[in-house]
Design an enzyme around this catalytic site. Structure first.
Site, PDB file in Angstrom:
ATOM      1  N   ASP A  29      12.521  -1.826  -2.148  1.00  0.00           N
ATOM      2  CA  ASP A  29      11.841  -2.880  -2.907  1.00  0.00           C
ATOM      3  C   ASP A  29      12.374  -4.235  -2.412  1.00  0.00           C
ATOM      4  O   ASP A  29      13.589  -4.417  -2.276  1.00  0.00           O
ATOM      5  CB  ASP A  29      12.141  -2.694  -4.399  1.00  0.00           C
ATOM      6  CG  ASP A  29      11.334  -3.610  -5.293  1.00  0.00           C
ATOM      7  OD1 ASP A  29      10.559  -3.094  -6.102  1.00  0.00           O
ATOM      8  OD2 ASP A  29      11.500  -4.849  -5.190  1.00  0.00           O
ATOM      9  N   GLN A  92       3.182  -3.801 -14.890  1.00  0.00           N
ATOM     10  CA  GLN A  92       2.851  -3.403 -13.515  1.00  0.00           C
ATOM     11  C   GLN A  92       2.285  -4.635 -12.806  1.00  0.00           C
ATOM     12  O   GLN A  92       1.336  -5.256 -13.289  1.00  0.00           O
ATOM     13  CB  GLN A  92       1.809  -2.271 -13.504  1.00  0.00           C
ATOM     14  CG  GLN A  92       1.501  -1.786 -12.093  1.00  0.00           C
ATOM     15  CD  GLN A  92       0.493  -0.623 -12.058  1.00  0.00           C
ATOM     16  OE1 GLN A  92      -0.079  -0.248 -13.084  1.00  0.00           O
ATOM     17  NE2 GLN A  92       0.294  -0.085 -10.871  1.00  0.00           N
ATOM     18  N   HIS A  98       3.599   3.469  -8.166  1.00  0.00           N
ATOM     19  CA  HIS A  98       4.929   3.492  -7.545  1.00  0.00           C
ATOM     20  C   HIS A  98       5.967   3.868  -8.592  1.00  0.00           C
ATOM     21  O   HIS A  98       5.836   3.538  -9.769  1.00  0.00           O
ATOM     22  CB  HIS A  98       5.285   2.158  -6.891  1.00  0.00           C
ATOM     23  CG  HIS A  98       5.115   0.955  -7.778  1.00  0.00           C
ATOM     24  ND1 HIS A  98       3.883   0.373  -8.023  1.00  0.00           N
ATOM     25  CD2 HIS A  98       6.019   0.226  -8.484  1.00  0.00           C
ATOM     26  CE1 HIS A  98       4.038  -0.666  -8.827  1.00  0.00           C
ATOM     27  NE2 HIS A  98       5.326  -0.769  -9.127  1.00  0.00           N
TER      28      HIS A  98
HETATM   29  P1  DGP Z   1       5.966  -3.436 -10.737  1.00  0.00           P
HETATM   30  O1  DGP Z   1       6.279  -4.623 -11.591  1.00  0.00           O
HETATM   31  O2  DGP Z   1       6.414  -2.149 -11.377  1.00  0.00           O
HETATM   32  O3  DGP Z   1       4.510  -3.409 -10.310  1.00  0.00           O
HETATM   33  O4  DGP Z   1       6.865  -3.570  -9.445  1.00  0.00           O
HETATM   34  C1  DGP Z   1       6.436  -4.041  -8.222  1.00  0.00           C
HETATM   35  C2  DGP Z   1       7.645  -4.129  -7.329  1.00  0.00           C
HETATM   36  O5  DGP Z   1       7.194  -4.269  -5.991  1.00  0.00           O
HETATM   37  C3  DGP Z   1       8.566  -5.314  -7.590  1.00  0.00           C
HETATM   38  O6  DGP Z   1       9.867  -4.822  -7.912  1.00  0.00           O
HETATM   39  C4  DGP Z   1       8.600  -6.103  -6.286  1.00  0.00           C
HETATM   40  C5  DGP Z   1       8.048  -5.122  -5.273  1.00  0.00           C
HETATM   41  N1  DGP Z   1       7.243  -5.719  -4.219  1.00  0.00           N
HETATM   42  C6  DGP Z   1       6.182  -6.568  -4.377  1.00  0.00           C
HETATM   43  N2  DGP Z   1       5.634  -6.861  -3.185  1.00  0.00           N
HETATM   44  C7  DGP Z   1       6.359  -6.183  -2.244  1.00  0.00           C
HETATM   45  C8  DGP Z   1       6.270  -6.083  -0.821  1.00  0.00           C
HETATM   46  O7  DGP Z   1       5.417  -6.683  -0.162  1.00  0.00           O
HETATM   47  N3  DGP Z   1       7.176  -5.269  -0.204  1.00  0.00           N
HETATM   48  C9  DGP Z   1       8.131  -4.590  -0.903  1.00  0.00           C
HETATM   49  N4  DGP Z   1       8.968  -3.839  -0.198  1.00  0.00           N
HETATM   50  N5  DGP Z   1       8.250  -4.664  -2.249  1.00  0.00           N
HETATM   51  C10 DGP Z   1       7.372  -5.458  -2.907  1.00  0.00           C
END
Ligand code: DGP
Length: 137
Positions: A29, A92, A98
């Site tokens: 993340d 979310q 995820h």
């Molecule tokens: P949620 O709030 O449960 O939808 O979490 C989304 C998560 O995704 C958040 O912890 C940040 C992560 N995230 C958002 N965009 C990206 C990305 O482009 N790459 C990665 N590796 N993580 C991301």
């Protein structure tokens, strides 16, 4: 609309990939809420667990189980939280299913979650009879 997690899961854009198989990809993340914060996502686009085939979700949880042990051990974490937000009301932000693996080090390591005690507001028997047991798929 282009989905960022579809692109990472299918290797169309780079991600820090921890694990991959035919059905899912696990990658770090970006936010690293705690050291080693990892997401496990299906390769096929599914919005969240409420839309997911139980077999696919089952496979993801199998992978989460193995990876959470591996990550926790290798990073010397003391525990982990497993979390999947489903829907805007549940925070979310990326609309591709995820599961978060959040390694935990101590109570001030960056991740907070609270369970408010609302037991005096609700009747457990009513919930069981009218809400849960009445549910018909
Ligand atoms: P949620 O709030 O449960 O939808 O979490 C989304 C998560 O995704 C958040 O912890 C940040 C992560 N995230 C958002 N965009 C990206 C990305 O482009 N790459 C990665 N590796 N993580 C991301």
């Amino acid at each position: 609309m282009a989905c960022i997690f579809c692109m990472i899961a299918n290797n169309e854009i780079p991600g820090k990939v921890v694990y991959e198989d035919d059905l899912c990809t696990a990658f770090l993340d970006l936010s690293q809420t705690t050291l080693g914060h990892t997401l496990v996502v299906p390769k096929a686009h599914v919005e969240n667990i409420l839309e997911a085939d139980p077999k696919l979700a089952g496979h993801l949880f199998e992978v989460v189980t193995k990876l959470s042990k591996q990550i926790t051990t290798n990073l010397n974490a003391k525990g982990c939280n497993i979390l999947s937000n489903a829907g805007v009301a549940a925070d979310q932000s990326v609309m591709h299913f995820h599961i978060h693996i959040i390694p935990r080090y101590d109570e001030n390591d960056g991740f907070k979650m609270s369970f408010v005690n609302n037991q005096d507001k609700y009747d457990l028997d009513e919930i069981l009879d009218n809400v849960i047991l009445a549910y018909d798929e």
